[in-house]
Design a protein around this motif. Structure first.
Motif, PDB file in Angstrom:
ATOM      1  N   SER A  30       0.825  -1.245  -0.004  1.00 21.20           N
ATOM      2  CA  SER A  30       0.022   0.056  -0.042  1.00 21.20           C
ATOM      3  C   SER A  30       0.913   1.187   0.096  1.00 21.20           C
ATOM      4  N   ASP A  31       2.043   1.284   0.723  1.00 24.29           N
ATOM      5  CA  ASP A  31       3.076   2.443   0.705  1.00 24.29           C
ATOM      6  C   ASP A  31       3.614   2.492  -0.635  1.00 24.29           C
ATOM      7  N   ALA A  32       3.385   1.712  -1.481  1.00 19.85           N
ATOM      8  CA  ALA A  32       3.840   2.361  -2.836  1.00 19.85           C
ATOM      9  C   ALA A  32       2.915   2.929  -4.023  1.00 19.85           C
ATOM     10  N   VAL A  33       1.710   3.159  -3.432  1.00 22.19           N
ATOM     11  CA  VAL A  33       0.711   3.539  -4.302  1.00 22.19           C
ATOM     12  C   VAL A  33       0.603   5.222  -4.500  1.00 22.19           C
ATOM     13  N   SER A  34       0.481   5.619  -5.226  1.00 20.22           N
ATOM     14  CA  SER A  34       0.271   7.132  -5.691  1.00 20.22           C
ATOM     15  C   SER A  34      -0.854   7.406  -5.986  1.00 20.22           C
ATOM     16  N   GLY A  35      -1.329   8.633  -6.309  1.00 18.42           N
ATOM     17  CA  GLY A  35      -2.720   8.838  -6.467  1.00 18.42           C
ATOM     18  C   GLY A  35      -3.079   8.537  -7.927  1.00 18.42           C
ATOM     19  N   GLY A  36      -4.192   8.591  -8.240  1.00 17.01           N
ATOM     20  CA  GLY A  36      -4.701   8.294  -9.685  1.00 17.01           C
ATOM     21  C   GLY A  36      -5.074   7.019  -9.947  1.00 17.01           C
ATOM     22  N   VAL A  37      -5.028   5.941  -8.969  1.00 17.39           N
ATOM     23  CA  VAL A  37      -5.279   4.552  -9.038  1.00 17.39           C
ATOM     24  C   VAL A  37      -6.311   4.240  -7.933  1.00 17.39           C
ATOM     25  N   ARG A  38      -7.209   3.372  -8.169  1.00 17.06           N
ATOM     26  CA  ARG A  38      -8.067   2.740  -7.078  1.00 17.06           C
ATOM     27  C   ARG A  38      -7.404   1.694  -6.357  1.00 17.06           C
ATOM     28  N   GLN A  39      -7.593   1.493  -5.237  1.00 13.77           N
ATOM     29  CA  GLN A  39      -6.958   0.369  -4.432  1.00 13.77           C
ATOM     30  C   GLN A  39      -7.996  -0.539  -3.635  1.00 13.77           C
ATOM     31  N   TRP A  40      -7.702  -1.762  -3.315  1.00 12.21           N
ATOM     32  CA  TRP A  40      -8.598  -2.567  -2.662  1.00 12.21           C
ATOM     33  C   TRP A  40      -7.833  -3.411  -1.641  1.00 12.21           C
ATOM     34  N   LYS A  41      -8.021  -3.450  -0.315  1.00 10.14           N
ATOM     35  CA  LYS A  41      -6.910  -4.024   0.375  1.00 10.14           C
ATOM     36  C   LYS A  41      -7.112  -5.346   0.326  1.00 10.14           C
ATOM     37  N   LEU A  42      -6.048  -6.097   0.334  1.00 15.34           N
ATOM     38  CA  LEU A  42      -5.990  -7.696   0.177  1.00 15.34           C
ATOM     39  C   LEU A  42      -5.788  -8.250   1.513  1.00 15.34           C
ATOM     40  N   GLY A  43      -4.810  -7.884   2.255  1.00 12.50           N
ATOM     41  CA  GLY A  43      -4.393  -8.298   3.629  1.00 12.50           C
ATOM     42  C   GLY A  43      -2.990  -7.916   3.826  1.00 12.50           C
ATOM     43  N   LYS A  44      -2.639  -8.181   4.798  1.00 11.86           N
ATOM     44  CA  LYS A  44      -1.210  -7.879   5.596  1.00 11.86           C
ATOM     45  C   LYS A  44      -0.238  -9.200   5.029  1.00 11.86           C
ATOM     46  N   LEU A  45       0.881  -8.794   4.565  1.00 12.39           N
ATOM     47  CA  LEU A  45       1.946  -9.709   4.609  1.00 12.39           C
ATOM     48  C   LEU A  45       2.970  -9.550   5.518  1.00 12.39           C
ATOM     49  N   ARG A  46       3.210 -10.765   6.106  1.00 17.27           N
ATOM     50  CA  ARG A  46       4.214 -10.719   7.477  1.00 17.27           C
ATOM     51  C   ARG A  46       5.314 -11.530   6.998  1.00 17.27           C
ATOM     52  N   TYR A  47       6.357 -11.741   7.713  1.00 13.46           N
ATOM     53  CA  TYR A  47       7.678 -12.298   7.335  1.00 13.46           C
ATOM     54  C   TYR A  47       8.224 -13.291   8.327  1.00 13.46           C
ATOM     55  N   ALA A  48       8.865 -14.132   7.910  1.00 11.85           N
ATOM     56  CA  ALA A  48       9.422 -15.352   9.006  1.00 11.85           C
ATOM     57  C   ALA A  48      10.910 -15.505   8.694  1.00 11.85           C
ATOM     58  N   PHE A  49      11.722 -16.276   9.398  1.00 16.20           N
ATOM     59  CA  PHE A  49      12.837 -17.000   9.305  1.00 16.20           C
ATOM     60  C   PHE A  49      12.860 -17.971   8.675  1.00 16.20           C
ATOM     61  N   PHE A  50      13.145 -18.772   7.796  1.00 16.88           N
ATOM     62  CA  PHE A  50      13.171 -20.072   7.408  1.00 16.88           C
ATOM     63  C   PHE A  50      14.489 -20.498   7.372  1.00 16.88           C
ATOM     64  N   ALA A  51      14.403 -21.785   8.023  1.00 15.36           N
ATOM     65  CA  ALA A  51      15.816 -22.466   8.181  1.00 15.36           C
ATOM     66  C   ALA A  51      15.483 -24.030   7.998  1.00 15.36           C
ATOM     67  N   PRO A  52      16.606 -25.134   7.589  1.00 19.74           N
ATOM     68  CA  PRO A  52      16.209 -26.403   7.842  1.00 19.74           C
ATOM     69  C   PRO A  52      15.951 -26.927   9.239  1.00 19.74           C
ATOM     70  N   PRO A  53      14.984 -27.862   9.563  1.00 20.91           N
ATOM     71  CA  PRO A  53      14.705 -28.301  10.997  1.00 20.91           C
ATOM     72  C   PRO A  53      16.162 -28.553  11.861  1.00 20.91           C
ATOM     73  N   ALA A  54      17.049 -29.057  11.191  1.00 19.84           N
ATOM     74  CA  ALA A  54      18.368 -29.558  11.979  1.00 19.84           C
ATOM     75  C   ALA A  54      19.036 -28.103  12.623  1.00 19.84           C
ATOM     76  N   LEU A  55      18.659 -26.952  12.201  1.00 18.45           N
ATOM     77  CA  LEU A  55      19.262 -25.855  12.749  1.00 18.45           C
ATOM     78  C   LEU A  55      18.356 -25.330  13.860  1.00 18.45           C
ATOM     79  N   TRP A  56      17.026 -25.768  14.004  1.00 21.42           N
ATOM     80  CA  TRP A  56      16.219 -25.389  14.993  1.00 21.42           C
ATOM     81  C   TRP A  56      16.312 -26.268  16.171  1.00 21.42           C
ATOM     82  N   ARG A  57      16.800 -27.123  16.104  1.00 23.84           N
ATOM     83  CA  ARG A  57      17.211 -28.141  17.139  1.00 23.84           C
ATOM     84  C   ARG A  57      18.015 -27.751  18.062  1.00 23.84           C
ATOM     85  N   SER A  58      17.798 -28.273  19.421  1.00 23.52           N
ATOM     86  CA  SER A  58      18.818 -27.939  20.531  1.00 23.52           C
ATOM     87  C   SER A  58      18.226 -26.399  20.789  1.00 23.52           C
ATOM     88  N   GLY A  59      17.003 -25.934  20.790  1.00 24.39           N
ATOM     89  CA  GLY A  59      16.619 -24.653  21.268  1.00 24.39           C
ATOM     90  C   GLY A  59      17.183 -23.556  20.421  1.00 24.39           C
TER      91      GLY A  59
END
Length: 182
Positions: A30-59
């Protein structure tokens, strides 16, 4: 009776294309939109850190993995990369970036093929096998509102009925903005 074609472009190019009529619709933050166009909200995009399960082991935590191993990231200079770098610097984290790519789509593909950890939109989780790549919430809360944009004059010239915008918004809200939890 319509064909939906989706291409990947930078946000500024999408907004310009919709504004000048080269594109009928666009999906952007939404913050990329300038005037002159209509806009409809679709939802929020969130982010996560992805890694192989072996890296998550041991806390292991997002922070410990960020500081201890190799990972992939986006090219410098783009809005998300700049915000992530600022957060990393504030936390005094210096990840070992061994590959940089131009888009989240490319980054997700590399992560899927190589197992390199990276930060991606949470919705990328639907494309990963949980036995090979697991996403965890970032300690840095960052989200962006995603909108569908259109230039009504361009739609009228193309013969696209007004109901098409509402129908497309509904389809995209259901399909593209799938909420995955991490």
């Amino acid at each position: 009776g319509a064909t939906l074609e989706i291409e990947q472009h930078r946000s500024a190019d999408i907004v310009a294309g919709v504004s000048d009529g080269r594109l009928n619709f666009g999906l952007v933050r939404s913050d990329a939109v300038s005037g002159g166009v209509r806009q409809w909200k679709l939802g929020k995009l969130r982010y996560a850190f992805f890694a192989p399960p072996a890296l998550w082991r041991s806390g292991a935590t997002v922070e410990s993995i960020l500081c201890s191993g190799e990972m992939a990231g986006l090219f410098p200079g783009r809005q998300f990369h700049t915000a992530l770098e600022a957060w990393l610097e504030k936390q005094n984290f210096t990840p070992n970036i061994v590959a940089r790519l131009g888009s989240f789509v490319q980054l997700a593909r590399l992560a899927k093929l190589s197992g390199l950890p990276c930060v991606l939109p949470v919705i990328a989780a639907v494309d990963f096998d949980a036995r090979r790549m697991v996403g965890k919430a970032l300690p840095w809360k960052h989200e962006r509102e995603i909108v569908l944009i259109a230039n009504q004059r361009s739609l009228d010239r193309s013969g696209i009925p007004p109901a098409a915008s509402a129908g497309l918004r509904e389809v995209l809200s259901r399909g593209l903005m799938v909420t995955a939890t991490v």
